[in-house]
Write a protein that holds these residues in place. Structure first.
Motif, PDB file in Angstrom:
ATOM      1  N   GLY A   1      -7.492 -41.108  25.447  1.00 28.61           N
ATOM      2  CA  GLY A   1      -7.625 -41.025  23.886  1.00 28.61           C
ATOM      3  C   GLY A   1      -7.489 -39.286  23.655  1.00 28.61           C
ATOM      4  O   GLY A   1      -6.884 -39.240  22.610  1.00 28.61           O
ATOM      5  N   LEU A   2      -7.822 -38.451  24.692  1.00 28.32           N
ATOM      6  CA  LEU A   2      -7.605 -36.983  24.308  1.00 28.32           C
ATOM      7  C   LEU A   2      -6.258 -36.742  24.532  1.00 28.32           C
ATOM      8  O   LEU A   2      -5.583 -35.749  23.895  1.00 28.32           O
ATOM      9  CB  LEU A   2      -8.391 -36.321  25.164  1.00 28.32           C
ATOM     10  N   TYR A   3      -5.393 -37.280  25.294  1.00 22.16           N
ATOM     11  CA  TYR A   3      -4.179 -37.120  25.538  1.00 22.16           C
ATOM     12  C   TYR A   3      -3.019 -37.910  24.458  1.00 22.16           C
ATOM     13  O   TYR A   3      -1.931 -37.265  24.146  1.00 22.16           O
ATOM     14  CB  TYR A   3      -3.918 -37.386  26.785  1.00 22.16           C
ATOM     15  N   ALA A   4      -3.391 -38.795  24.027  1.00 22.54           N
ATOM     16  CA  ALA A   4      -2.571 -39.642  23.077  1.00 22.54           C
ATOM     17  C   ALA A   4      -2.325 -38.844  21.684  1.00 22.54           C
ATOM     18  O   ALA A   4      -1.133 -39.088  21.458  1.00 22.54           O
ATOM     19  CB  ALA A   4      -3.423 -41.016  23.018  1.00 22.54           C
ATOM     20  N   LYS A   5      -3.117 -38.335  21.272  1.00 20.48           N
ATOM     21  CA  LYS A   5      -2.895 -37.681  19.858  1.00 20.48           C
ATOM     22  C   LYS A   5      -1.848 -36.537  19.893  1.00 20.48           C
ATOM     23  O   LYS A   5      -0.926 -36.601  19.139  1.00 20.48           O
ATOM     24  CB  LYS A   5      -4.133 -37.163  19.288  1.00 20.48           C
ATOM     25  N   PRO A   6      -2.084 -35.761  20.805  1.00 22.50           N
ATOM     26  CA  PRO A   6      -1.114 -34.390  20.885  1.00 22.50           C
ATOM     27  C   PRO A   6       0.317 -35.104  21.279  1.00 22.50           C
ATOM     28  O   PRO A   6       1.510 -34.706  20.688  1.00 22.50           O
ATOM     29  CB  PRO A   6      -1.668 -33.559  22.085  1.00 22.50           C
TER      30      PRO A   6
ATOM     31  N   TYR B   1       1.419 -38.079  20.400  1.00 22.11           N
ATOM     32  CA  TYR B   1       2.175 -38.835  19.210  1.00 22.11           C
ATOM     33  C   TYR B   1       2.642 -37.456  18.375  1.00 22.11           C
ATOM     34  O   TYR B   1       3.595 -37.786  17.637  1.00 22.11           O
ATOM     35  CB  TYR B   1       0.978 -39.753  18.518  1.00 22.11           C
ATOM     36  N   GLU B   2       1.615 -36.735  17.947  1.00 21.48           N
ATOM     37  CA  GLU B   2       2.056 -35.667  17.066  1.00 21.48           C
ATOM     38  C   GLU B   2       3.401 -34.855  17.443  1.00 21.48           C
ATOM     39  O   GLU B   2       4.309 -34.693  16.595  1.00 21.48           O
ATOM     40  CB  GLU B   2       0.819 -34.802  16.852  1.00 21.48           C
ATOM     41  N   CYS B   3       3.252 -34.682  18.831  1.00 24.78           N
ATOM     42  CA  CYS B   3       4.587 -33.867  19.260  1.00 24.78           C
ATOM     43  C   CYS B   3       5.768 -34.782  19.082  1.00 24.78           C
ATOM     44  O   CYS B   3       7.063 -34.055  18.866  1.00 24.78           O
ATOM     45  CB  CYS B   3       4.326 -33.218  20.554  1.00 24.78           C
TER      46      CYS B   3
ATOM     47  N   LYS C   1       6.221 -37.247  17.083  1.00 24.48           N
ATOM     48  CA  LYS C   1       6.787 -37.250  15.531  1.00 24.48           C
ATOM     49  C   LYS C   1       7.224 -36.067  15.108  1.00 24.48           C
ATOM     50  O   LYS C   1       8.201 -35.901  14.371  1.00 24.48           O
ATOM     51  CB  LYS C   1       5.293 -37.376  14.948  1.00 24.48           C
TER      52      LYS C   1
ATOM     53  N   ARG D   1      -0.674 -27.762  22.699  1.00 19.58           N
ATOM     54  CA  ARG D   1      -1.998 -28.421  21.778  1.00 19.58           C
ATOM     55  C   ARG D   1      -3.242 -28.675  22.478  1.00 19.58           C
ATOM     56  O   ARG D   1      -4.387 -28.332  22.171  1.00 19.58           O
ATOM     57  CB  ARG D   1      -1.309 -29.713  21.182  1.00 19.58           C
TER      58      ARG D   1
ATOM     59  N   HIS E   1      -6.925 -27.257  21.996  1.00 19.27           N
ATOM     60  CA  HIS E   1      -8.019 -28.203  22.239  1.00 19.27           C
ATOM     61  C   HIS E   1      -9.085 -27.479  23.124  1.00 19.27           C
ATOM     62  O   HIS E   1     -10.560 -27.440  22.799  1.00 19.27           O
ATOM     63  CB  HIS E   1      -7.822 -29.431  22.301  1.00 19.27           C
TER      64      HIS E   1
END
Length: 139
Positions: free
Chosen positions: A89-94, A96-98, A100, A120, A124
């Motif tokens: 969960g902590l690794y998935a957001k960065p 996805y954003e990168c 994108k 990122r 964090h």
């Protein structure tokens, strides 16, 4: 060989691996007065003979045998699921954003998705460390 009630309780507790001693027996009268129709001819009295008792022995239940290595594997999966989901969960957001940003062409020249994710994540970790430092100073 006659088996006494105490021996029977001990035998049941040993076969089931009970840790808690069994409870004291409950005495329940075998015959209780019932209400019968007046013309049935059946006696409603209960003093026909000596009252017999019924003993109910309560022993804690045990775990069913045979879980083996499959049960151990399931337990290990349960124990490791929370840390893995937390890290993902902590690794998935960065990530996805990168990805994108790369898809929209918004990354700097020569920057890869891996570099973006590392940057990122470091940001964090730095913000969490600053938060904890401020809280420790406040205490």
């Amino acid at each position: 060989m006659a088996l006494t009630t105490a021996d029977f309780r001990r035998m049941i507790a040993e076969t089931r691996g009970a840790v808690v001693p069994s409870s004291a027996p409950m005495t329940v009268p075998d015959r209780v007065p019932h209400r019968f129709a007046p013309g049935s001819g059946m006696s409603a009295r209960c003093d026909d003979g000596p009252a017999r008792t019924i003993e109910i022995v309560l022993v804690p239940a045990t775990r069913p045998p045979g879980r083996g290595w499959l049960g151990g594997l399931a337990t290990l999966a349960k124990v490791l699921a929370l840390p893995v989901l937390l890290a993902a969960g902590l690794y998935a957001k960065p990530v996805y954003e990168c990805h994108k940003q790369k898809g929209h062409g918004m990354l700097y020249y020569g920057t890869t998705v891996t570099m973006c994710v590392n940057e990122r994540m470091a940001g964090h970790v730095g913000s969490v460390q600053a938060f904890l430092d401020s809280r420790m100073r406040g205490m």
